[in-house]
Write a protein that holds these residues in place. Structure first.
Motif, PDB file in Angstrom:
ATOM      1  N   GLY A  86       0.780  -1.234   0.000  1.00  0.00           N
ATOM      2  CA  GLY A  86       0.000   0.000   0.000  1.00  0.00           C
ATOM      3  C   GLY A  86       0.814   1.287   0.000  1.00  0.00           C
ATOM      4  N   GLN A 115      -3.552  -4.061 -12.847  1.00  0.00           N
ATOM      5  CA  GLN A 115      -3.396  -2.646 -12.513  1.00  0.00           C
ATOM      6  C   GLN A 115      -2.219  -2.030 -13.287  1.00  0.00           C
ATOM      7  OE1 GLN A 115      -2.905  -1.913  -8.302  1.00  0.00           O
ATOM      8  NE2 GLN A 115      -2.644   0.293  -8.585  1.00  0.00           N
ATOM      9  N   ILE A 130      -2.993  -1.792 -17.091  1.00  0.00           N
ATOM     10  CA  ILE A 130      -3.843  -0.654 -17.463  1.00  0.00           C
ATOM     11  C   ILE A 130      -2.995   0.613 -17.595  1.00  0.00           C
ATOM     12  CG2 ILE A 130      -5.717   0.861 -16.665  1.00  0.00           C
ATOM     13  CD1 ILE A 130      -6.962  -1.713 -15.387  1.00  0.00           C
ATOM     14  N   ARG A 163      -2.146   2.943 -20.890  1.00  0.00           N
ATOM     15  CA  ARG A 163      -2.424   4.383 -20.889  1.00  0.00           C
ATOM     16  C   ARG A 163      -1.191   5.181 -21.298  1.00  0.00           C
ATOM     17  NH1 ARG A 163      -5.566   5.498 -15.223  1.00  0.00           N
ATOM     18  NH2 ARG A 163      -7.329   4.133 -15.593  1.00  0.00           N
ATOM     19  N   THR A 187       2.709   9.393   4.619  1.00  0.00           N
ATOM     20  CA  THR A 187       1.916   9.323   5.845  1.00  0.00           C
ATOM     21  C   THR A 187       2.603   8.479   6.911  1.00  0.00           C
ATOM     22  OG1 THR A 187       0.082   9.235   4.286  1.00  0.00           O
ATOM     23  CG2 THR A 187      -0.479   9.066   6.588  1.00  0.00           C
ATOM     24  N   CYS A 188       3.593   7.713   6.475  1.00  0.00           N
ATOM     25  CA  CYS A 188       4.256   6.782   7.390  1.00  0.00           C
ATOM     26  C   CYS A 188       5.053   7.532   8.454  1.00  0.00           C
ATOM     27  CB  CYS A 188       5.177   5.877   6.587  1.00  0.00           C
ATOM     28  SG  CYS A 188       5.930   4.584   7.555  1.00  0.00           S
ATOM     29  N   GLY A 189       5.042   7.005   9.638  1.00  0.00           N
ATOM     30  CA  GLY A 189       5.767   7.631  10.733  1.00  0.00           C
ATOM     31  C   GLY A 189       7.135   7.008  10.951  1.00  0.00           C
ATOM     32  N   LYS A 238       2.497  10.148  -2.027  1.00  0.00           N
ATOM     33  CA  LYS A 238       1.344  10.714  -1.302  1.00  0.00           C
ATOM     34  C   LYS A 238       1.679  11.971  -0.499  1.00  0.00           C
ATOM     35  CE  LYS A 238      -0.018   5.920  -0.693  1.00  0.00           C
ATOM     36  NZ  LYS A 238      -0.535   4.904   0.204  1.00  0.00           N
ATOM     37  N   LEU A 244      -7.617   6.187   3.476  1.00  0.00           N
ATOM     38  CA  LEU A 244      -6.634   6.729   2.545  1.00  0.00           C
ATOM     39  C   LEU A 244      -6.231   5.653   1.536  1.00  0.00           C
ATOM     40  CD1 LEU A 244      -4.059   8.520   4.914  1.00  0.00           C
ATOM     41  CD2 LEU A 244      -5.949   9.560   3.659  1.00  0.00           C
ATOM     42  N   GLN A 245      -5.579   6.078   0.460  1.00  0.00           N
ATOM     43  CA  GLN A 245      -5.038   5.131  -0.506  1.00  0.00           C
ATOM     44  C   GLN A 245      -4.015   4.218   0.181  1.00  0.00           C
ATOM     45  OE1 GLN A 245      -5.136   8.461  -1.061  1.00  0.00           O
ATOM     46  NE2 GLN A 245      -5.908   8.871  -3.104  1.00  0.00           N
ATOM     47  N   GLY A 246      -4.129   2.939  -0.124  1.00  0.00           N
ATOM     48  CA  GLY A 246      -3.116   2.009   0.365  1.00  0.00           C
ATOM     49  C   GLY A 246      -3.236   1.609   1.822  1.00  0.00           C
ATOM     50  N   TYR A 272     -11.997   4.164  -9.348  1.00  0.00           N
ATOM     51  CA  TYR A 272     -10.898   5.035  -9.751  1.00  0.00           C
ATOM     52  C   TYR A 272      -9.584   4.294  -9.930  1.00  0.00           C
ATOM     53  CZ  TYR A 272     -14.359   8.352  -8.119  1.00  0.00           C
ATOM     54  OH  TYR A 272     -15.524   9.043  -7.928  1.00  0.00           O
ATOM     55  N   ARG A 273      -9.205   3.522  -8.941  1.00  0.00           N
ATOM     56  CA  ARG A 273      -7.902   2.850  -9.030  1.00  0.00           C
ATOM     57  C   ARG A 273      -7.976   1.761 -10.095  1.00  0.00           C
ATOM     58  NH1 ARG A 273      -5.368  -1.556  -6.029  1.00  0.00           N
ATOM     59  NH2 ARG A 273      -7.199  -1.619  -4.711  1.00  0.00           N
ATOM     60  N   PRO A 274      -7.028   1.756 -11.014  1.00  0.00           N
ATOM     61  CA  PRO A 274      -7.060   0.732 -12.055  1.00  0.00           C
ATOM     62  C   PRO A 274      -7.054  -0.667 -11.442  1.00  0.00           C
ATOM     63  CG  PRO A 274      -5.365   2.374 -12.540  1.00  0.00           C
ATOM     64  CD  PRO A 274      -5.900   2.676 -11.169  1.00  0.00           C
ATOM     65  N   GLY A 327      -9.749   4.599  -2.236  1.00  0.00           N
ATOM     66  CA  GLY A 327      -8.901   5.341  -1.319  1.00  0.00           C
ATOM     67  C   GLY A 327      -8.958   6.818  -1.673  1.00  0.00           C
ATOM     68  N   LEU A 341      -7.907  11.051  -0.152  1.00  0.00           N
ATOM     69  CA  LEU A 341      -7.342  11.927   0.859  1.00  0.00           C
ATOM     70  C   LEU A 341      -8.466  12.611   1.622  1.00  0.00           C
ATOM     71  CD1 LEU A 341      -4.409  13.637  -1.036  1.00  0.00           C
ATOM     72  CD2 LEU A 341      -4.222  12.189   0.983  1.00  0.00           C
ATOM     73  N   HIS A 342      -8.262  12.768   2.904  1.00  0.00           N
ATOM     74  CA  HIS A 342      -9.256  13.396   3.763  1.00  0.00           C
ATOM     75  C   HIS A 342      -9.479  14.857   3.415  1.00  0.00           C
ATOM     76  CE1 HIS A 342      -5.204  13.646   5.224  1.00  0.00           C
ATOM     77  NE2 HIS A 342      -5.504  14.685   5.969  1.00  0.00           N
ATOM     78  N   ILE A 343      -8.575  15.434   2.590  1.00  0.00           N
ATOM     79  CA  ILE A 343      -8.744  16.850   2.222  1.00  0.00           C
ATOM     80  C   ILE A 343      -9.275  16.989   0.794  1.00  0.00           C
ATOM     81  CG2 ILE A 343      -7.088  17.881   3.818  1.00  0.00           C
ATOM     82  CD1 ILE A 343      -5.011  17.687   1.532  1.00  0.00           C
ATOM     83  N   LEU A 355     -14.090  13.964  -3.445  1.00  0.00           N
ATOM     84  CA  LEU A 355     -14.228  12.548  -3.121  1.00  0.00           C
ATOM     85  C   LEU A 355     -14.815  12.332  -1.723  1.00  0.00           C
ATOM     86  CD1 LEU A 355     -11.098  10.844  -4.726  1.00  0.00           C
ATOM     87  CD2 LEU A 355     -13.472  10.800  -5.477  1.00  0.00           C
ATOM     88  N   THR A 359       1.043   4.464  10.190  1.00  0.00           N
ATOM     89  CA  THR A 359       0.782   5.890  10.041  1.00  0.00           C
ATOM     90  C   THR A 359       1.470   6.704  11.140  1.00  0.00           C
ATOM     91  OG1 THR A 359      -1.380   5.305   9.154  1.00  0.00           O
ATOM     92  CG2 THR A 359      -1.064   7.602   9.770  1.00  0.00           C
ATOM     93  N   VAL A 414      -6.261  12.659   9.650  1.00  0.00           N
ATOM     94  CA  VAL A 414      -7.028  11.749   8.802  1.00  0.00           C
ATOM     95  C   VAL A 414      -8.290  11.287   9.532  1.00  0.00           C
ATOM     96  CG1 VAL A 414      -6.993   9.527   7.605  1.00  0.00           C
ATOM     97  CG2 VAL A 414      -4.943  10.970   7.612  1.00  0.00           C
TER      98      VAL A 414
END
Lengths: 293, 444
Positions: A102, A138, A141, A145, A221-223, A246, B108-110, B139-141, B192, B194-196, B200, B224, B231
């Protein structure tokens, strides 16, 4: 670059209005750094240094403290190798893309392929994530594109065999770059890290040298766990750079400062959205110069 | 790079141990280290601040128990406060009295929504329900394909209208199709986002308004960092989520984000994702999460996993042997089969407090090697299995030849076996001690 903009905006807010240089100021600076996901020890060290400097040089202006902080962080990010992608004398260049589940590997690969193609390279993708359901679809695709070739096998196939196929295909089709997608794996799973080593060995055997780039995709986002991720992946394959994915959210991704400073891994790209062109080269020197200039 | 968190806490509390009273200074020293531990675990800065203030108030106040050492007292308070903060709220999963129960996943994504959706479907199916998975990520392929593949593996139907439809329309159509198709649970997998991302996020609001889900679960990655509060806060203020699923807890992330999101929203954590397999979804245990965040291992999880995998009689027999130190290669062979059911061995070993990666290096058993291990044990005589200490050089050579392995492998197995025996004895002793809190035997 959003990361720094956000970070320094916060710092700017904290130290505007020429406030006294006191413990409260340093505490707030530390807080700002920690909230940006800097490694906690890095954050403490930076602020402690700053405190010492302020004392020994008798800095009484909070504006100067701010400048010093920016210099310090820029210096940490500019140490070590630069951020461009390796090009090999002998085509094809081989780029392996790895990371935890992810993190954003497949999307980052699509963006990277798009950048390389737009620079006139013949790009070939290897769908070596044969584990996750529909991961091959995935990537396919995206390949369609962007208009690049894709080498794949069935789901569940040996990923090293897919990479082997891709390298053979790249040679016969005179591709300039092969980018291999790999399955997301938690860095704590030793058997999966072994699989990654095997892919590395196949690349080395077939092209006579290790992969030209092994890019670790890291979720902004990872800490603090990013450090463990980088260490474990680095122990398995020679990580040459980071794609920070991200960065369009509210997370600051400050942990990369430690990855660069202490593990010597440069940050090469920053992902800033879901669109195919939402990725930029991450150039810490440029950033540092812009900051100091 | 860092000293292990549990080691650090131990050394802090060693400093405290032996003092008669717990002064404010003692508490401050200890809590300074606890603060670092929590920040290293990715607990949000502000949440840590509040937490430390609360613990300090309790620890320095009049509640100090006479029977505990100061160190134990601080640990007890920290652990209790952490567990209380992580738990509470209604973590039980409620089904609607009028089926179908509609579950909507967001995140969130992922973060792991699609995998979680499939795991939930698997769980519901095992409970005798008839779930319907809904592919509302347009949305995500290949996101739809991913869910379809997983649904196929689980033999759970997947509702899809392709990727050209509005996700809200898909959700609505799925719910009416579920009712007529006899499904009692509908699981909506959303894209997935984003919260902002206003557009979406608006889509999720519309979906909520249209299908009125009984449970809206926010899926959060255990890795996270500080941003978890933003989030969770945003998703919750827009959707009023019913709870969280914390995923990727099979990583070595301390998972402080779990504490942050709970503290910020007050909403319960309902499930924990602990692996890539479809059955790797567990109910959430606040007390285990607390000790994990503090870096004190997860003995209870380990014991429970072992119990689930073994039948009761075998377990009692094993426990007796462990306690009497009679665990031998025959038992090991038997246990190998049981252990395979417990999940990845490295994951199990990770749960043991005080174990770190360095120590793990010698103990680790690659699962693909299990059959070789079996071959080695089967090449031993009964005497050798019962008394591994008699296995000398020439016996090792014979065993290697007989099992088609090498002397090195035999050596390694015997060494690993001895280490494992030591380790398991430790667990048995802890358990024999009356199931005390995992923290206490460790620091006692």
């Amino acid at each position: 670059m959003r990361l720094f903009k956000g970070l320094f905006q916060k710092v700017d807010q904290l130290v505007t209005g020429r406030r006294p240089v006191d413990d409260e100021l340093f505490d707030e600076l530390e807080e700002a750094l920690i909230q940006a996901d800097l490694n906690i020890h890095t954050a403490i060290r930076i602020v402690d240094n700053l405190r010492d400097v302020a004392r020994s040089e008798r800095i009484s202006d909070s504006e100067d403290i701010k400048t010093r902080l920016k210099e310090e962080i820029s210096a940490l990010l500019s140490s070590g190798p630069e951020g461009g992608l390796a090009v090999s004398a002998e085509a094809p260049a081989v780029y392996l893309v790895v990371g935890v589940n992810g993190a954003g590997k497949t999307t980052s690969i699509a963006k990277l392929a798009n950048i390389l193609k737009s620079r006139g390279n013949r790009v070939l993708l290897a769908a070596a994530d044969t584990f996750r359901a529909a991961a091959i679809d995935q990537l396919e695709i995206w390949a369609n594109r962007i208009g690049v070739e894709l080498i794949k096998q069935r789901e569940g196939a040996d990923p090293a065999a897919v990479v082997y196929d891709a390298l053979q295909a790249a040679k016969s089709r005179r591709a300039d770059v092969v980018i291999a997608d790999t399955a997301g794996r938690l860095h704590t799973r030793s058997s999966l890290m072994e699989e990654l080593k095997k892919i590395g060995r196949v690349v080395e055997r077939e092209s006579g040298r290790p992969a030209d780039e092994v890019l670790l995709v890291l979720d902004a986002t990872c800490g603090q766990n990013a450090i463990s991720q980088a260490q474990e992946f680095k122990a398995a394959v020679p990580i040459s750079g980071i794609i920070l994915a991200k960065l369009d959210g509210t997370a600051k991704g400050g942990i990369v400062i430690t990855l660069r400073d202490e593990l010597g891994i440069p940050i090469k790209f920053a992902g800033t959205g879901e669109g195919i062109s939402d990725m930029q080269e991450f150039n810490s020197r440029e950033f540092a110069e812009a900051l100091l200039g | 790079m860092f000293e292990s968190l549990s080691e650090k806490l131990q050394s802090v509390f060693k400093k405290l141990k032996g003092k008669g009273t717990l002064s404010e200074q003692d508490v401050n020293d200890a809590l300074r280290e606890v603060r670092l531990v929590l920040l290293e675990a990715d607990v949000n800065y502000k949440v840590v601040k509040d937490f430390i203030a609360r613990v300090k108030e309790r620890a320095v106040g009049q509640e100090i128990l006479e029977s505990l050492s100061p160190a134990q007292h601080v640990i007890k308070v920290v652990n209790e406060e952490l567990t209380a903060l992580l738990g509470g709220g209604d973590s039980e999963f409620k089904f609607s009295p009028r089926p179908p129960t509609i579950i909507m996943l967001a995140g969130l994504q992922g973060s792991g929504k699609t995998t979680t959706a499939a795991k939930l479907a698997n769980l519901m199916k095992k409970q005798g329900r008839r779930p319907l998975l809904v592919a509302a990520d347009v949305y995500r392929p290949a996101a739809i394909k991913q869910l379809q593949v997983l649904g196929g593996q689980l033999q759970v139907p997947v509702f899809s209208l392709g990727e050209r439809q509005d996700p809200v329309a898909i959700a609505k159509a799925a719910v009416s199709s579920a009712s007529s198709g006899g499904h009692d649970v509908v699981i909506l997998d959303t894209a997935g986002r984003l919260h902002i991302d206003e557009e979406l996020m608006g889509e999720l609001s519309r979906m909520k308004a249209e299908v009125s889900p009984h449970q809206i679960l926010l899926v959060i990655d255990a890795m996270t960092g500080q941003d978890a509060v933003n989030v969770a806060g945003q998703f919750n203020s827009l959707l009023e989520v019913d709870g969280f699923v914390v995923t990727k807890l099979d990583s070595d992330a301390r998972g402080g984000a779990a504490l942050s999101i709970k503290a910020v929203t007050g909403k319960p954590i309902k499930f924990a994702g602990v692996g890539e397999k479809m059955d790797a979804l567990e109910e959430f245990h606040p007390e285990r999460m607390a000790s994990r965040i503090l870096g004190m291992g997860d003995v209870l999880s380990l014991i429970e996993k072992a119990e689930a995998a073994m039948d009761q009689k075998t377990a009692e027999e094993l426990e007796r042997k462990l306690r009497e130190n009679k665990f031998d290669f025959n038992d090991y062979l038997e246990q190998l089969q049981q252990m395979r059911k417990m999940g990845p061995l490295d994951q199990l070993i990770n749960m043991i407090p005080g174990m770190n990666a360095k120590q793990l290096a010698g103990v680790e058993i690659d699962e693909s090697q299990l059959s070789r291990v079996e071959a080695i044990i089967r090449s031993m005589t009964n005497d050798e299995r019962r008394h591994p200490e008699i296995v000398n050089g020439s016996r090792r050579r014979r065993i290697a030849a007989g099992s088609g392995t090498s002397v090195q492998e035999v050596n390694r197995l015997i060494n690993q076996f001895e280490q494992m025996r030591k380790m398991m004895r430790g667990i048995a002793e802890m358990e024999a001690g009356g199931r005390r809190r995992p923290s206490i035997p460790f620091f006692g």
